[in-house]
Motif scaffolding. Structure first.
Motif, PDB file in Angstrom:
ATOM      1  N   UNK A  77       0.836  -1.189   0.000  1.00  0.00           N
ATOM      2  CA  UNK A  77       0.000   0.000   0.000  1.00  0.00           C
ATOM      3  C   UNK A  77       0.880   1.251   0.000  1.00  0.00           C
ATOM      4  N   UNK A  78       0.494   2.221  -0.802  1.00  0.00           N
ATOM      5  CA  UNK A  78       1.207   3.493  -0.872  1.00  0.00           C
ATOM      6  C   UNK A  78       0.193   4.600  -0.645  1.00  0.00           C
ATOM      7  N   UNK A  79       0.380   5.355   0.420  1.00  0.00           N
ATOM      8  CA  UNK A  79      -0.531   6.459   0.716  1.00  0.00           C
ATOM      9  C   UNK A  79       0.155   7.774   0.371  1.00  0.00           C
ATOM     10  N   UNK A 105       3.931   8.469   1.442  1.00  0.00           N
ATOM     11  CA  UNK A 105       4.340   9.280   0.303  1.00  0.00           C
ATOM     12  C   UNK A 105       3.652  10.629   0.288  1.00  0.00           C
ATOM     13  N   UNK A 106       4.259  11.570  -0.409  1.00  0.00           N
ATOM     14  CA  UNK A 106       3.642  12.885  -0.587  1.00  0.00           C
ATOM     15  C   UNK A 106       4.084  13.447  -1.929  1.00  0.00           C
ATOM     16  N   UNK A 119       7.598  15.955  -7.978  1.00  0.00           N
ATOM     17  CA  UNK A 119       8.372  15.189  -7.001  1.00  0.00           C
ATOM     18  C   UNK A 119       7.421  14.356  -6.143  1.00  0.00           C
ATOM     19  N   UNK A 120       7.752  13.090  -5.984  1.00  0.00           N
ATOM     20  CA  UNK A 120       7.031  12.213  -5.059  1.00  0.00           C
ATOM     21  C   UNK A 120       8.015  11.789  -3.971  1.00  0.00           C
ATOM     22  N   UNK A 121       7.804  12.297  -2.761  1.00  0.00           N
ATOM     23  CA  UNK A 121       8.632  11.919  -1.621  1.00  0.00           C
ATOM     24  C   UNK A 121       8.097  10.626  -1.024  1.00  0.00           C
ATOM     25  N   UNK A 127      10.113   1.758   0.706  1.00  0.00           N
ATOM     26  CA  UNK A 127       9.969   2.938  -0.140  1.00  0.00           C
ATOM     27  C   UNK A 127      10.745   2.808  -1.446  1.00  0.00           C
ATOM     28  N   UNK A 128      11.892   2.163  -1.395  1.00  0.00           N
ATOM     29  CA  UNK A 128      12.701   2.042  -2.605  1.00  0.00           C
ATOM     30  C   UNK A 128      11.971   1.270  -3.696  1.00  0.00           C
TER      31      UNK A 128
END
Length: 272
Positions: A77-79, A105-106, A119-121, A127-128
């Motif tokens: 899951x990626x939020x 993520x942001x 940019x996606x932090x 995360x990688x």
């Protein structure tokens, strides 16, 4: 934003699926070029990575829907929502309770476009894996292994970007109401000519999204308060965006609001 991210990853070689079940005709139109599945359960069952992009106030509900739709498979899951580190930690706990890993993520910048630089932090132990997904117009940046760090970046950058826009809207609407707009713009143009030139469009687009920004300002206020800074400033910004969200201009979709470049017309539409 979500549809643009999907198209960027698809251009990078990923198979991207989504659903528009229960969504508005506008959302269906924005999903052009993406592979549509009948339901969220179908998306979750198919995907190796499930990405959430929604208004901050809906982040927990969406997380619960995704977790509830998860069967025997265990997607990552990626939020990517604009929420506080504390809120993100709570979302991670929701995911972990279902045996799922979550990447925080942001997003900084507008929706990605070919050749652009959104940019996606990202942060978290996996995360990688997300950063390695190629996306045309996406610059992925890992900022640590700890969930909450990517959200912290967003809370700080958004406080400047959206907070500044709120200040411009407040100042110029006041100048318009008091009959000194031309003088105020001339003064501001001495130091900020480009921002003066773009003020009408900037305020119009922000107003078209103001209802979503209220929750984001609340999240920023909570973040700043937890960090020992004053939460009152962005509680006030939330009130500014709540007021903008109640104006006639807020009814414009962002695509149409972007065409409203006449500052006086924009300010007139903000008048009570």
């Amino acid at each position: 934003m979500g549809s643009a991210l999907g198209r960027a990853w698809a251009a990078g070689g990923a198979r991207v699926v989504t659903t528009v079940a229960g969504r508005s005709p506008r959302t269906r139109d924005l999903a052009h070029g993406l592979e549509l599945l009948p339901s969220l359960a179908d998306v979750v069952a198919y995907a190796d990575v499930v990405v959430s992009v929604c208004p901050p106030a809906a982040a927990a509900e969406v997380m619960d829907d995704v977790v509830g739709a998860t069967g025997s498979d265990r997607p990552l899951l990626v939020d990517l929502n604009a929420v506080s580190p504390t809120t993100m930690t709570g979302l991670e706990q929701r995911a972990r309770s279902a045996g799922l890993d979550l990447v925080d993520g942001s997003i900084s910048g507008g929706p990605p476009r070919p050749g652009g630089d959104t940019i996606v932090y990202l942060s978290g132990t996996r995360a990688r894996e997300v950063a390695d997904l190629a996306g045309d117009g996406i610059r992925a940046t890992v900022v640590g292994d700890e969930v909450g760090r990517a959200s912290a970046v967003k809370m700080c950058t958004a406080s400047v970007y959206k907070g500044t826009t709120a200040v411009w809207a407040q100042a110029l609407q006041t100048a318009y109401a008091l009959g000194v707009l031309d003088v105020v713009l001339a003064d501001l143009a001495e130091e900020h000519p480009d921002q003066v030139a773009a003020a009408g469009r900037r305020i119009a687009v922000a107003t078209s999204k103001a209802d979503r920004f209220v929750g984001e300002m609340d999240q920023i206020a909570a973040t700043q308060g937890a960090a020992g800074a004053s939460p009152e400033l962005f509680a006030g910004m939330a009130a500014v965006y709540a007021r903008l969200a109640a104006t006639d201009l807020a009814a414009f979709p962002p695509e149409q609001a972007a065409d409203l470049a006449d500052l006086a017309d924009v300010l007139r539409r903000l008048s009570p």
